[in-house]
Design a protein around this motif. Structure first.
Motif, short mmCIF file in Angstrom:
data_model
loop_
_atom_site.label_atom_id
_atom_site.label_comp_id
_atom_site.label_asym_id
_atom_site.label_seq_id
_atom_site.Cartn_x
_atom_site.Cartn_y
_atom_site.Cartn_z
N THR A 287 0.81 -1.22 0.00
CA THR A 287 0.00 0.00 0.00
C THR A 287 0.84 1.26 0.00
OG1 THR A 287 -0.15 -0.17 2.41
CG2 THR A 287 -1.96 -1.09 1.12
N SER A 288 2.13 1.16 0.19
CA SER A 288 3.01 2.31 0.08
C SER A 288 3.08 2.77 -1.38
CB SER A 288 4.41 1.96 0.58
OG SER A 288 5.29 3.04 0.44
N SER A 289 3.58 3.97 -1.58
CA SER A 289 3.81 4.46 -2.94
C SER A 289 5.30 4.76 -3.11
CB SER A 289 2.98 5.71 -3.20
OG SER A 289 3.23 6.69 -2.22
N PRO A 290 5.78 4.87 -4.36
CA PRO A 290 7.22 5.04 -4.58
C PRO A 290 7.70 6.43 -4.21
CG PRO A 290 6.07 4.24 -6.56
CD PRO A 290 5.03 4.73 -5.62
N ALA A 291 8.94 6.51 -3.76
CA ALA A 291 9.69 7.76 -3.70
C ALA A 291 10.83 7.62 -4.69
CB ALA A 291 10.21 8.02 -2.29
N ILE A 292 11.03 8.61 -5.56
CA ILE A 292 11.92 8.45 -6.71
C ILE A 292 12.90 9.61 -6.79
CG2 ILE A 292 12.05 8.26 -9.22
CD1 ILE A 292 9.26 7.03 -9.18
N ALA A 293 14.20 9.29 -6.86
CA ALA A 293 15.26 10.28 -7.07
C ALA A 293 16.56 9.54 -7.34
CB ALA A 293 15.41 11.19 -5.85
N ASP A 294 17.57 10.27 -7.78
CA ASP A 294 18.91 9.70 -7.90
C ASP A 294 19.54 9.80 -6.52
OD1 ASP A 294 21.45 8.89 -8.47
OD2 ASP A 294 21.95 10.55 -9.80
N CYS A 295 19.47 8.71 -5.76
CA CYS A 295 19.88 8.73 -4.35
C CYS A 295 21.37 8.54 -4.16
CB CYS A 295 19.14 7.63 -3.59
SG CYS A 295 17.35 7.82 -3.58
#
Length: 502
Positions: A287-295
């Motif tokens: 149920t979580s949603s994505p977090a997106i970045a160049d980490c």
């Protein structure tokens, strides 16, 4: 290239799984303002409605200057359905409004819905309400019989006519696109029989210059709809959380990422073809949603998602696991990427139960940096500058309890903006404010995206997305309201920011 301007307004709430985050309608959950929090302390806390002890569930706060007084407010909906507008500096109530909803999960959204230069707040209960940001008075409401609003509203110019629309889903599966000016229906879509409880993501998925609305309906699947008509462009596998849209590989093509069953899916934004999937072993119902970045600074995006038992960081290009964090309990609600301590490296904030704890992880390798126990069922953090000191604070809701504002003990100021660049090119890229515009010099042909954010981190305009030739380029932002803004230029290998005043 002079005065190049692709004006696509994205005025939205700072509100992603079921709620929406950060005003970024693509749901990438990245905050660009930095903080100074190495030892977290509670700045203030706000209790749920006295008529209930249900607290704040699945809650992302909406943050903006709602009333035009130059100070930031936090708008939040408690489980009993009472909507509060709080002063960001101390949590004092400026106004409240009973939406009539019970067990309210959706987050509110903040935008100038009707183009009059004043902010409105859009929130759902038994009806969908558009309220004046200044005092909470009703501008319009929308209802369809006894249907209940479940998804958080998303506000954008979906059809390119220069006017704002509100996209929202019902418990019976219907999705509506409403005129922001008066709540009239522009289009509706009758999907499956599953409830539309997941927040829509809105972006140009296929590069045709037109917006798409991507929304999930659980077992009925994921739908990519035309923003102008609501017609189906493609469908995807069933989902359990909200989608996010991003260019994961830096090739100018968009991907859609979300969780469904025991898998995380990455689909091609142009046609829904699966690019990769990741088996989140033993974690049905992500149920979580994505977090997106160049980490990690390798020029390729990473996808970070929590599940019932673990937090995973996956390579955006191939879905290969980069790191995993195993909290004592569930990490089933969305997290957020932010440079919370001001070192110009991203951290990931993740809530989990039953340990009643908010964790701060190093987004590069998943190692824990700090944690704070808040009690109860901790949900859905948000990072934003709520007290106008130039540094981010953390907002997080707790079931059966409070909405907490978390800050650094020294109350630091002017922390600056995230600026992540590839060292070999950093000195060769010139990005700065220039007169009433922005100047960008590129040493070589580069695929970029250029967006304008307000001071609270809300994306309000996409200026450019595509391939740029080497040399100098100027851009003219079209900002709707006077204030402080941030230009964010993303390219393969980095991110650069410029603050300017209009």
């Amino acid at each position: 290239m002079t005065g190049c301007m692709l004006v696509l307004y994205f005025i939205g709430a700072a509100n992603s799984s079921w709620p929406k985050w950060g005003g970024d309608l693509s749901n990438q959950s990245l905050q660009i303002t930095k903080g100074a929090i190495t030892t977290p302390v509670i700045k203030w806390k706000f209790p749920a409605s006295p008529s209930t002890d249900d607290g704040f569930e699945w809650q992302f706060s909406a943050v903006a200057d709602c009333d035009g007084d130059g100070q930031t407010e936090v708008v939040v909906l408690d489980v009993s359905g009472v909507l509060y507008c709080l002063r960001g500096s101390d949590g004092a109530v400026k106004w409240s409004f009973p939406t009539g909803g019970m067990f309210s999960w959706p987050s509110p959204a903040i935008a100038d819905c009707d183009g009059d230069g004043q902010m409105e707040v859009v929130a759902g209960g038994n009806n969908l309400y558009c309220l004046r940001g200044s005092d909470g008075g009703i501008k319009w409401s929308f209802t369809e019989g006894t249907r209940v609003f479940f998804s958080s509203p998303a506000i954008a110019d979906c059809d390119g006519d220069g006017q704002m629309e509100v996209v929202v889903g019902f418990i019976d599966g219907n999705i509506y696109c409403l005129r922001g000016s008066d709540g009239g229906i522009k289009w509706s879509f009758a999907g499956g029989t599953s409830a539309t409880i997941f927040s829509p993501a809105i972006a140009d998925c296929d590069g045709d210059g037109q917006m798409e609305v991507v929304v999930g309906q659980g077992d009925a699947g994921l739908y990519c709809l035309s923003g102008s008509s609501g017609s189906v462009e493609w469908t995807g596998p069933p989902n359990d959380g909200a989608p996010a849209i991003a260019d994961l590989e830096g090739d100018g093509q968009m991907e859609v990422v979300y969780g469904g069953g025991e898998r995380i899916y990455c689909l091609r934004g142009s046609d829904g073809t699966q690019k990769w999937s990741y088996w989140f072993m033993g974690a049905p119902g992500i149920t979580s949603s994505p977090a997106i970045a160049d980490c990690d600074g390798d020029g390729i995006m990473e996808v970070i998602m929590g599940g019932p038992s673990k937090v995973k960081c996956l390579g955006g290009a191939d879905g290969v696991e980069k790191w995993s964090f195993n909290p004592p309990g569930k990490a089933h609600t969305p997290g957020v990427l932010v440079d919370v301590d001001g070192d110009n490296r991203l951290e990931f904030l993740v809530p989990q139960i039953p340990d009643d704890t908010l964790y701060c992880l190093n987004a590069e390798d998943g190692s824990p940096l700090w944690k704070i126990k808040l009690g109860g069922d901790v949900h859905s953090p948000f990072a934003g500058d709520i007290d106008d000191d130039g540094c981010v604070e953390i907002m997080v809701g707790v079931l059966d309890s409070f909405l907490y504002a978390i800050d650094d003990p020294g109350n630091a100021t002017n922390c600056g903006l995230l600026d992540m660049g590839e060292s070999s090119r950093e000195d060769r890229i010139d990005f700065r404010a220039f007169g009433r515009g922005l100047y960008l010099f590129l040493p070589e042909q580069t695929e970029i995206s250029l967006g304008i954010y307000d001071a609270s981190g809300r994306l309000i305009q996409n200026l450019y997305a595509g391939l740029l030739s080497p040399g100098g380029h100027t851009f003219t932002p079209n900002t709707p309201i006077r204030g402080v803004y941030v230009a964010v230029m993303r390219y393969r290998g980095g991110l650069k920011t410029v603050r300017f005043v209009r």
